[in-house]
Write an enzyme that holds these catalytic residues in place. Structure first.
Site, mmCIF file in Angstrom:
data_model
loop_
_atom_site.group_PDB
_atom_site.id
_atom_site.type_symbol
_atom_site.label_atom_id
_atom_site.label_comp_id
_atom_site.label_asym_id
_atom_site.label_seq_id
_atom_site.Cartn_x
_atom_site.Cartn_y
_atom_site.Cartn_z
ATOM 1 N N LYS A 129 0.828 -1.220 0.000
ATOM 2 C CA LYS A 129 0.000 0.000 0.000
ATOM 3 C C LYS A 129 0.855 1.261 0.000
ATOM 4 O O LYS A 129 0.439 2.280 -0.552
ATOM 5 C CB LYS A 129 -0.991 -0.016 1.170
ATOM 6 C CG LYS A 129 -2.052 -1.108 0.988
ATOM 7 C CD LYS A 129 -3.393 -0.828 1.633
ATOM 8 C CE LYS A 129 -4.397 -1.862 1.154
ATOM 9 N NZ LYS A 129 -5.658 -1.881 1.844
ATOM 10 N N LYS A 170 -3.437 -10.755 -5.892
ATOM 11 C CA LYS A 170 -4.741 -11.103 -5.314
ATOM 12 C C LYS A 170 -5.863 -10.223 -5.899
ATOM 13 O O LYS A 170 -5.617 -9.079 -6.291
ATOM 14 C CB LYS A 170 -4.708 -11.020 -3.783
ATOM 15 C CG LYS A 170 -4.680 -9.624 -3.202
ATOM 16 C CD LYS A 170 -5.042 -9.641 -1.710
ATOM 17 C CE LYS A 170 -5.419 -8.257 -1.221
ATOM 18 N NZ LYS A 170 -6.191 -8.176 -0.033
ATOM 19 N N LYS A 186 -10.718 -5.338 -3.999
ATOM 20 C CA LYS A 186 -11.827 -4.454 -4.346
ATOM 21 C C LYS A 186 -11.357 -3.062 -4.715
ATOM 22 O O LYS A 186 -12.092 -2.302 -5.310
ATOM 23 C CB LYS A 186 -12.875 -4.430 -3.226
ATOM 24 C CG LYS A 186 -12.401 -3.951 -1.873
ATOM 25 C CD LYS A 186 -13.582 -3.772 -0.942
ATOM 26 C CE LYS A 186 -13.515 -4.555 0.350
ATOM 27 N NZ LYS A 186 -12.406 -4.194 1.233
HETATM 28 P P1 ATP Z 1 -8.602 -3.566 -0.168
HETATM 29 O O1 ATP Z 1 -8.409 -3.869 -1.617
HETATM 30 O O2 ATP Z 1 -9.417 -2.350 0.089
HETATM 31 O O3 ATP Z 1 -7.368 -3.636 0.643
HETATM 32 P P2 ATP Z 1 -9.562 -6.242 0.111
HETATM 33 O O4 ATP Z 1 -10.357 -6.548 -1.104
HETATM 34 O O5 ATP Z 1 -8.202 -6.807 0.214
HETATM 35 O O6 ATP Z 1 -9.534 -4.693 0.362
HETATM 36 P P3 ATP Z 1 -10.415 -6.493 2.862
HETATM 37 O O7 ATP Z 1 -11.526 -5.640 3.336
HETATM 38 O O8 ATP Z 1 -9.053 -6.030 3.213
HETATM 39 O O9 ATP Z 1 -10.468 -6.694 1.294
HETATM 40 O O10 ATP Z 1 -10.630 -7.979 3.323
HETATM 41 C C1 ATP Z 1 -11.833 -8.532 3.788
HETATM 42 C C2 ATP Z 1 -11.722 -10.028 3.910
HETATM 43 O O11 ATP Z 1 -11.628 -10.597 2.613
HETATM 44 C C3 ATP Z 1 -10.488 -10.531 4.669
HETATM 45 O O12 ATP Z 1 -10.833 -11.662 5.456
HETATM 46 C C4 ATP Z 1 -9.553 -10.928 3.598
HETATM 47 O O13 ATP Z 1 -8.626 -11.912 4.013
HETATM 48 C C5 ATP Z 1 -10.496 -11.464 2.554
HETATM 49 N N1 ATP Z 1 -9.894 -11.344 1.245
HETATM 50 C C6 ATP Z 1 -9.470 -10.211 0.665
HETATM 51 N N2 ATP Z 1 -8.936 -10.466 -0.551
HETATM 52 C C7 ATP Z 1 -9.018 -11.804 -0.719
HETATM 53 C C8 ATP Z 1 -8.630 -12.691 -1.778
HETATM 54 N N3 ATP Z 1 -8.065 -12.226 -2.875
HETATM 55 N N4 ATP Z 1 -8.897 -14.021 -1.630
HETATM 56 C C9 ATP Z 1 -9.506 -14.483 -0.523
HETATM 57 N N5 ATP Z 1 -9.875 -13.715 0.518
HETATM 58 C C10 ATP Z 1 -9.636 -12.382 0.423
#
Ligand code: ATP
Ligand code: LTN
Length: 336
Positions: free
Chosen positions: A115, A197, A200
Site C-alpha cells: 500500500k 490477489k 476491491k
Molecule cells: P482492499 O483492496 O481495500 O485492501 P480487500 O479486497 O483486500 O480490500 P479487505 O476488506 O481487506 O479486502 O478484506 C476482507 C476479507 O476478505 C479478509 O478476510 C480478507 O482476508 C479477505 N480477502 C481479501 N482479498 C481476498 C482474496 N483475494 N482471496 C480471498 N480472501 C480475500
C-alpha cells in the site's frame, strides 16, 4: 445449561464494493460459523481511513456493507454485528498496544509495503499502524478464532505476538487468537493478473467480480479472464489463471477439483469460463437483490447497528477496564 461457545471475531473494510474474493475468503464462511461460535462481525471503517476516502462514499459503503452481511445470511439474532468506529474502545486499546509494538515489525508487513507503493503520496502513520488496530479489534473481545483470507495471516501473527507480549509483560489478560483460513478460496487472484490477489480497490474493474455485478457483467468479465495457451481445465500451480477459475468454480458449485477436471475433460477454456460465470451469478445475483431490499430500509439497518454497538461496547468496555487496570492506570472509585 447451554455450553459456553468460543468467541469469534472478523471484519471487512468498507473500502470499496466487496468482491467475490471477500465473499469467498470471508463472509461466506461467517454464515456457517454462527452456530458453532459466539460470533462478532464488524465493519472496519477506521481501517479504511489509512488510504484516502471520499467521506460521502464511505458513509454509503458502510450501509451497503451491513446490508451485504445480512443478505449473505449473517443473522443479527445470532451474532453481534456492528461498526468499528461506534465503539471507541478500539482506538483506545490501539494506543495501549502501540506502546508494546516495534516500528520494525510493522514496516516489514507485506500489505504495508504494497500500500505504501500504491499510495506513495499518502504514506501515513495509520497505514503502518493498521495491524495494531486490527489486533485491538480481536483482543478487545478475547476472540479465540478469527476467520480471514490468506492475505491477513501476517496481521493475525502480529495480533498473536502482541497478546503474548502483553500477557508476559503485565499479567495474563488476552486470549491468543487462532486464524481460520479456508482450504479452497483463501487466496482468490485477479482475473487480469493472476499473480496478484483479487482486490476491491483494484483500479481495473475487469480484475474483479464485484458483489454488485449483474449476470451479463459477470459473464463478460470471466470471458476476458487471463488464462494460458494450454487449454486443459485443471488446478495446476504452474498455471495460475486457470487454477484461480477452478478454485472459484469449486467454491460456487460445491464440486472438488477432481470432479471439475473430469467434468471438463476435453472442454475448452471458453466454455468453462461461461460455466464459472453462471455458477457465480446464480449465487450472487439473489444476494444482491436481498441487499438492495435491506438498503431500501435504512431505519432497520440503523437499528441493527445501534443494537450491535450496544452489545459490542458492553463486552469491549469490560475488557478495556481490565487492560487499564493491568497496565497500572488508576481508576477512581465512586463511594457515594
Ligand atoms: P482492499 O483492496 O481495500 O485492501 P480487500 O479486497 O483486500 O480490500 P479487505 O476488506 O481487506 O479486502 O478484506 C476482507 C476479507 O476478505 C479478509 O478476510 C480478507 O482476508 C479477505 N480477502 C481479501 N482479498 C481476498 C482474496 N483475494 N482471496 C480471498 N480472501 C480475500
Ligand atoms: N484487515 C482486515 C479487516 C479487519 C479484520 C479485523 C479481520 C479489520 N479488523 C479483525 C479480522 C479481524 C482485512 O481483511 N483487510
Amino acid at each position: 445449561m447451554e455450553e459456553k461457545r468460543a468467541r469469534l471475531f472478523s471484519a471487512v473494510q468498507p473500502s470499496g464494493i466487496p468482491t467475490i474474493a471477500n465473499y469467498i475468503g470471508a463472509i461466506k464462511n461467517w454464515v456457517d460459523l454462527q452456530d458453532k461460535y459466539e460470533c462478532i462481525y464488524s465493519i472496519a471503517d477506521l481501517h479504511t481511513l489509512t488510504v484516502k476516502q471520499v467521506p460521502a462514499t464511505l458513509r454509503q459503503r458502510t450501509l451497503e456493507l451491513i446490508a451485504l452481511y445480512l443478505a449473505c445470511g449473517v443473522d443479527p439474532e445470532k451474532s453481534t454485528v456492528f461498526v468499528q468506529s461506534h465503539v471507541p474502545c478500539h482506538a483506545e486499546l490501539t494506543w495501549i498496544l502501540n506502546t508494546i509494538t516495534y516500528p520494525g515489525e510493522l514496516a516489514r508487513m507485506t500489505q504495508y509495503k504494497d500500500k505504501s507503493r500504491n499510495h506513495a503520496d499518502n504514506v501515513n502513520m495509520g497505514l503502518m499502524d493498521y495491524p495494531v488496530l486490527m489486533a485491538a479489534d480481536i483482543l478487545l473481545y478475547n476472540a479465540e478464532v478469527v476467520p480471514v483470507g490468506k492475505d491477513q495471516k501476517q496481521h493475525l501473527e502480529i495480533a498473536r505476538d502482541l497478546a503474548e507480549r502483553f500477557n508476559n509483560r503485565y499479567s495474563p489478560t488476552f486470549a491468543v487468537p487462532e486464524g481460520i483460513i479456508p482450504k479452497v478460496g483463501a487466496n482468490i487472484m485477479s482475473l487480469q493478473d493472476p499473480a496478484h490477489k483479487m482486490s476491491k480497490s483494484d483500479p481495473n474493474e475487469n480484475a474483479f467480480i464485484s458483489m454488485n455485478d449483474d449476470r451479463d457483467t459477470i459473464i463478460r468479465k470471466f470471458k476476458r479472464a487471463v488464462t494460458d495457451s494450454e487449454s486443459r481445465v485443471a488446478f495446476d500451480e504452474n498455471r495460475a489463471g486457470i487454477s484461480n477459475l477452478v478454485s472459484i468454480y469449486s467454491v460456487f458449485s460445491g464440486k472438488t477439483f477432481a470432479e471439475i477436471e473430469k467434468q471438463f475433460e476435453g472442454v475448452g477454456y471458453g466454455e468453462f469460463k461461461i460455466e464459472v460465470a453462471e455458477a457465480v451469478a446464480s449465487t450472487i445475483c439473489p444476494i444482491n437483490e436481498r441487499k438492495n431490499e435491506y438498503l431500501a430500509n435504512k431505519a432497520y439497518l440503523d437499528k441493527i447497528m445501534i443494537e450491535g454497538k450496544e452489545r459490542a461496547e458492553y463486552m469491549a468496555r469490560k475488557m478495556l477496564a481490565k487492560v487499564y487496570k493491568n497496565v497500572g492506570l488508576y481508576t477512581p472509585e465512586r463511594k457515594s
